[in-house]
Write a protein that holds these residues in place. Sequence first.
Motif, mmCIF file in Angstrom:
data_model
loop_
_atom_site.group_PDB
_atom_site.id
_atom_site.type_symbol
_atom_site.label_atom_id
_atom_site.label_comp_id
_atom_site.label_asym_id
_atom_site.label_seq_id
_atom_site.Cartn_x
_atom_site.Cartn_y
_atom_site.Cartn_z
ATOM 1 N N ASP A 161 7.143 2.692 1.503
ATOM 2 C CA ASP A 161 7.626 3.049 0.172
ATOM 3 C C ASP A 161 6.804 4.154 -0.483
ATOM 4 N N GLY A 162 5.813 4.678 0.253
ATOM 5 C CA GLY A 162 4.996 5.752 -0.301
ATOM 6 C C GLY A 162 3.834 5.277 -1.149
ATOM 7 N N VAL A 163 3.405 4.013 -0.937
ATOM 8 C CA VAL A 163 2.275 3.446 -1.670
ATOM 9 C C VAL A 163 1.030 3.502 -0.787
ATOM 10 N N LEU A 164 -0.071 4.018 -1.326
ATOM 11 C CA LEU A 164 -1.340 4.048 -0.598
ATOM 12 C C LEU A 164 -2.023 2.700 -0.785
ATOM 13 N N MET A 168 -14.136 5.542 1.115
ATOM 14 C CA MET A 168 -12.814 5.002 0.814
ATOM 15 C C MET A 168 -12.599 4.920 -0.692
ATOM 16 N N MET A 169 -13.574 4.389 -1.416
ATOM 17 C CA MET A 169 -13.409 4.238 -2.857
ATOM 18 C C MET A 169 -13.276 5.599 -3.545
ATOM 19 N N ARG A 170 -14.050 6.579 -3.088
ATOM 20 C CA ARG A 170 -13.936 7.914 -3.682
ATOM 21 C C ARG A 170 -12.596 8.540 -3.327
ATOM 22 N N THR A 171 -12.129 8.313 -2.118
ATOM 23 C CA THR A 171 -10.830 8.839 -1.705
ATOM 24 C C THR A 171 -9.716 8.290 -2.582
ATOM 25 N N PHE A 172 -9.795 7.008 -2.912
ATOM 26 C CA PHE A 172 -8.767 6.407 -3.764
ATOM 27 C C PHE A 172 -8.838 6.941 -5.199
ATOM 28 N N GLU A 173 -10.033 7.286 -5.651
ATOM 29 C CA GLU A 173 -10.152 7.931 -6.961
ATOM 30 C C GLU A 173 -9.476 9.300 -6.934
ATOM 31 N N GLU A 178 -5.587 9.567 -7.093
ATOM 32 C CA GLU A 178 -4.866 9.437 -8.362
ATOM 33 C C GLU A 178 -4.137 10.735 -8.710
ATOM 34 N N SER A 179 -4.713 11.865 -8.288
ATOM 35 C CA SER A 179 -4.058 13.151 -8.566
ATOM 36 C C SER A 179 -2.738 13.273 -7.806
ATOM 37 N N LEU A 180 -2.643 12.612 -6.651
ATOM 38 C CA LEU A 180 -1.403 12.651 -5.876
ATOM 39 C C LEU A 180 -0.332 11.742 -6.482
ATOM 40 N N VAL A 181 -0.782 10.715 -7.181
ATOM 41 C CA VAL A 181 0.175 9.878 -7.914
ATOM 42 C C VAL A 181 0.775 10.697 -9.062
ATOM 43 N N ILE A 196 -0.885 3.404 -6.014
ATOM 44 C CA ILE A 196 -2.050 2.961 -5.239
ATOM 45 C C ILE A 196 -2.196 1.460 -5.429
ATOM 46 N N GLN A 197 -2.417 0.737 -4.330
ATOM 47 C CA GLN A 197 -2.527 -0.714 -4.416
ATOM 48 C C GLN A 197 -3.651 -1.249 -3.538
ATOM 49 N N GLU A 198 -4.137 -2.429 -3.913
ATOM 50 C CA GLU A 198 -5.033 -3.213 -3.072
ATOM 51 C C GLU A 198 -4.298 -4.496 -2.741
ATOM 52 N N ARG A 199 -3.951 -4.690 -1.476
ATOM 53 C CA ARG A 199 -3.241 -5.895 -1.053
ATOM 54 C C ARG A 199 -3.414 -6.096 0.445
#
Length: 319
Positions: free
Chosen positions: A221-224, A238-243, A246-249, A257-260
């Motif tokens: 579905d296009g969710v990171l 990884m944590m910096r990459t997810f920060e 946010e610009s791609l969102v 972006i999700q944690e699951r």
Amino acid sequence: MSLTLLTPAQILAKLAEKKYPAQQSYLAMYSTWWGGIVTEPGLMTVPVDDHLVHRGDGVFEAIKVVNGRIFLFAEHMRRLEASAAQIGLKLPMSIADVKTAISETMKVANVQDALLRLYVSRGPGGFTTNPYDSVGEQLYLVVTTLKLLPPEKYQEGVSIAKSAVPPKEPAFARIKSCNYLPNVLMKKESVDRGVDFTINVDEKGNFLEGSTENMVILDKDGVLVRPPLHQILKGTTMMRTFELAESLVKSGELKSIQERNITEQDIKSAKEVMMIGTTLDVLPVTKYEGQKIGAGVQGPVAKKLNELVREDMKNAEQI
């Protein structure tokens, strides 16, 4: 067999004689035990009765230096202190003094790019499991050559497989300790199986992490997505990459972006799968258990995230 009682002079001579290829990448070492810096690989030693050696009783960080800039230094130091605190260790020097030690050791190594290996140990003082036998915490810093993967790995991607090695219990998985036996077995497993990485799995079938790197996916579905942090190491990259993601969102390149939890079916149906780590940055995965993932080449999100991380390094703290 006749054994020889060696003198200190003979030991030093043997240290000079005993060479092996890996030592070519060992540039300099600072040790609180020695109280200084050495450049001879044979002298980059730790006391055999240091609990780091015989019990894995210590914590560590691997930190990348690119063009004289140390990437995510504050984040690595926070994790080092947190890991140490969880096993009742204190750093034997202040963070400011650690930074000075890094700067001075880098000067001796005379390089602009390096991988810093920083260990904090319980210290020497006995072979029992009793931590109070040790004389006090020690810090060992080794400056090594920074070895990067070839560009084609980022274009063609790498392969992963499901690990048979049991994951660490959550409390230990979150500590970057020097007890890395499961990690070693996972790396052995990947080499033996002819894949680049294996990923461990919990008792419910949720995929966790590689031997020294985090795994994330871009779902159908296009969710990171990244796995929950309760049973994996909280990777600094990884944590910096997810920060940065946010610009791609905001640009619409990512839905969210999700944690699951990540299942095997999630991996098989993912648009993209990525391995993220200090030396990897953002590395695309194009095969799982021999099955193609997505288009079978580096995807647009992996490419953009890797570019964002590498651009971010240019603004890192100067040593």
